[in-house]
Scaffold this motif. Structure first.
Motif, PDB file in Angstrom:
ATOM      1  N   THR A  28       0.848  -1.198   0.000  1.00 47.94           N
ATOM      2  CA  THR A  28       0.000   0.000   0.000  1.00 47.94           C
ATOM      3  C   THR A  28       0.880   1.244   0.000  1.00 47.94           C
ATOM      4  N   ARG A  29       0.209   2.405  -0.049  1.00 53.82           N
ATOM      5  CA  ARG A  29       0.963   3.658  -0.018  1.00 53.82           C
ATOM      6  C   ARG A  29       1.602   3.895   1.359  1.00 53.82           C
ATOM      7  N   LEU A  30       1.122   3.206   2.395  1.00 53.83           N
ATOM      8  CA  LEU A  30       1.755   3.340   3.713  1.00 53.83           C
ATOM      9  C   LEU A  30       3.205   2.882   3.655  1.00 53.83           C
ATOM     10  N   GLU A  31       3.429   1.708   3.080  1.00 53.24           N
ATOM     11  CA  GLU A  31       4.806   1.223   2.953  1.00 53.24           C
ATOM     12  C   GLU A  31       5.639   2.159   2.079  1.00 53.24           C
ATOM     13  N   LEU A  32       4.993   2.726   1.046  1.00 56.26           N
ATOM     14  CA  LEU A  32       5.716   3.639   0.160  1.00 56.26           C
ATOM     15  C   LEU A  32       6.150   4.892   0.908  1.00 56.26           C
ATOM     16  N   ARG A  33       5.247   5.480   1.695  1.00 65.84           N
ATOM     17  CA  ARG A  33       5.595   6.692   2.434  1.00 65.84           C
ATOM     18  C   ARG A  33       6.665   6.404   3.504  1.00 65.84           C
ATOM     19  N   GLN A  34       6.580   5.238   4.136  1.00 57.38           N
ATOM     20  CA  GLN A  34       7.597   4.866   5.110  1.00 57.38           C
ATOM     21  C   GLN A  34       8.974   4.770   4.463  1.00 57.38           C
TER      22      GLN A  34
END
Length: 494
Positions: free
Chosen positions: A220-226
């Motif tokens: 998801t974009r969560l992993e991307l932002r992290q």
């Protein structure tokens, strides 16, 4: 011609000695005493003793860059030149003191035109008239040093000169150790910059992997932002290290006498620098290897000689004086035989009542000696503590490095497993971040420990004297140097 016989001179000296008995120096004596080796916990054990260090001890690290830096610093340092100037001044003072022990010979020529008073000693036609007068003669004097006053003053000057010589060597040792430690700090920071660059590259690769998984619908974009948040942090760490490197380069350039140098120094790799093997035992002859301790001991010698000189001032001074030459009124007769004049005889000076000046001077010199002794004691105590600290740190760092190496191997293995599981879809990205954090911390710790190990070795070398050895002394000071630098386990200085 009536001459003063040697017997008469000796008799006069003995009489004066008896008279000067009223000059009382009782009750005035130094109170401090030198610390010896056993009181400092030092014992002689030749089997465990550290071999004397070479004067250019930094060559044992096997780094040509460091060797070049040390050569530049020792050739151009203002602090070394200042210490050498002080040494030259102290050596000149010994020559002045030595001159007082030898006979003095002076020449005199006086030519005068004057009006003689009409109501004075001289009769007419000289009285009230203008006339020329002249004197040409040689005069000689020699102070017979019965009580050793001049010898004590010379010994005090020799002690000060040897202290200045040791101070110059102490300045050399300090400068060399500062250059080495600053260079090793630059080496450590360069390695830290390498770790920071590897971290940045690693996070860029991880970000690419996460993007690919997001595009494939696996993350998801969560992993991307992290993952994206790790890049600014890595750049920040790299910038901070580079700032420290710049400041350290400035400090190093100042030490070698090349401030604002446009040439950027490229340090060697940490792994290429050799370690110096040092004994874990504090040697009993430690105090003879340190220039600062030698300087403090020489100041004790100088202060002791000052006390001896102050005592001799209670006794009479005996000078032998002689002169021979020509003197006349009227320059035309100056060199005639009838204008000859000469004289010879002793001159005796002795203290009878001085309102306590000599006692006060002796009391002050005794206090100076006490201060010099306690300064020496403080210096040797600090020296033993310094060596003990560096030995303890060296041993502790070695143990820490062994444990850190095991921890880093485990962290690297855990990180590899976390990345493989993430790629295979068996683990989440938080596991990768956690494993990566441990790896980066261990890498930084490994560099820091290696840097500390090098800097501690330099500190231990400095604490053990930094290769100090008394220079070849001038003829006037060699005898004093040979006796004062003899050290044993039962007494620091015999």
């Amino acid at each position: 011609m009536a001459l003063v016989s040697a017997a008469s001179v000796l008799a006069a000296g003995l009489i004066a000695t008896g008279i000067s008995g009223c000059a009382d120096m009782s009750g005035i004596a130094p109170q401090a005493s030198l610390r010896d080796a056993p009181s400092l916990g030092l014992t002689a054990n030749p089997a465990q003793a550290q071999a004397p260090l070479a004067a250019e001890w930094w060559r044992d690290f096997g780094d040509e860059t460091l060797n070049a830096l040390e050569a530049k610093a020792l050739a151009s340092s203002p602090s070394l030149k200042l210490a050498q100037a002080r040494l030259a001044r102290a050596q000149a003072a010994t020559e002045v003191a030595n001159a007082a022990t030898l006979p003095q010979l002076n020449g005199q020529v006086d030519l005068t035109r004057q009006r003689y008073t009409a109501n004075g000693l001289y009769p007419p036609p000289l009285a009230g008239a203008m006339a020329n007068s002249g004197t040409a003669q040689l005069s000689a004097s020699w102070e017979v040093d019965f009580f050793g006053k001049n010898r004590a003053a010379l010994d005090a000057a020799l002690g000060s000169a040897n202290a200045a010589q040791a101070d110059a060597q102490a300045a050399r040792v300090l400068l060399a150790s500062q250059v080495a430690r600053t260079y090793f700090q630059l080496v450590r920071l360069n390695e830290q910059a390498g770790v920071a660059r590897r971290t940045l590259a690693q996070r860029e690769e991880t970000l690419k992997l996460v993007r690919d998984r997001v595009n494939a619908g696996l993350d998801t974009r969560l992993e991307l932002r992290q993952s994206e948040g790790g890049l600014p942090e890595a750049r920040l760490q790299l910038e901070a290290v580079q700032e420290q490197m710049t400041l350290t380069r400035h400090a190093l350039n100042a030490l070698i006498g090349e401030p604002n140098s446009a040439k950027a120094l490229v340090p060697s790799a940490q792994s290429a620098i050799k370690s110096i093997v040092m004994t874990p035992v504090i040697p009993a002859d430690l105090l003879g290897r340190r220039a600062d301790i030698a300087a403090a001991r020489w100041r004790v010698e100088a202060a002791s000689s000052d006390v001896a000189n102050a005592k001799t001032q209670f006794y009479p001074n005996l000078n032998l004086v002689a002169f021979a030459g020509f003197s006349s009124i009227g320059l035309g007769q100056l060199l005639n035989a009838g204008s000859q004049q000469w004289g010879v005889g002793p001159a005796l000076r002795l203290p009878i009542f001085d309102a306590g000046r000599l006692r006060a001077n002796l009391r002050g010199r005794a206090a100076d000696l006490d201060a010099a002794v306690e300064s020496y004691n403080a210096a040797v105590i600090d020296a033993v503590r310094d060596v003990a600290d560096q030995v303890a740190s060296t041993q502790a760092i070695a143990r820490q490095q062994a444990e850190q190496a095991a921890a880093q191997a485990a962290a690297e293995s855990a990180y590899d497993i976390a990345v493989q599981r993430y790629r295979a879809g068996l683990g989440n990205y938080l596991n990768v971040l956690s494993a990566e954090t441990s790896v980066l911390a261990q890498r930084r710790l490994a560099v820091d420990l290696a840097g500390r190990a090098l800097e501690t070795q330099v500190a231990l070398v400095r604490a053990l004297g930094g290769g100090y050895a008394p220079d070849a002394s001038p003829d006037a000071t060699k005898k004093v140097a040979d006796s004062a630098h003899s050290i044993s386990a039962n007494g620091l200085f015999n």
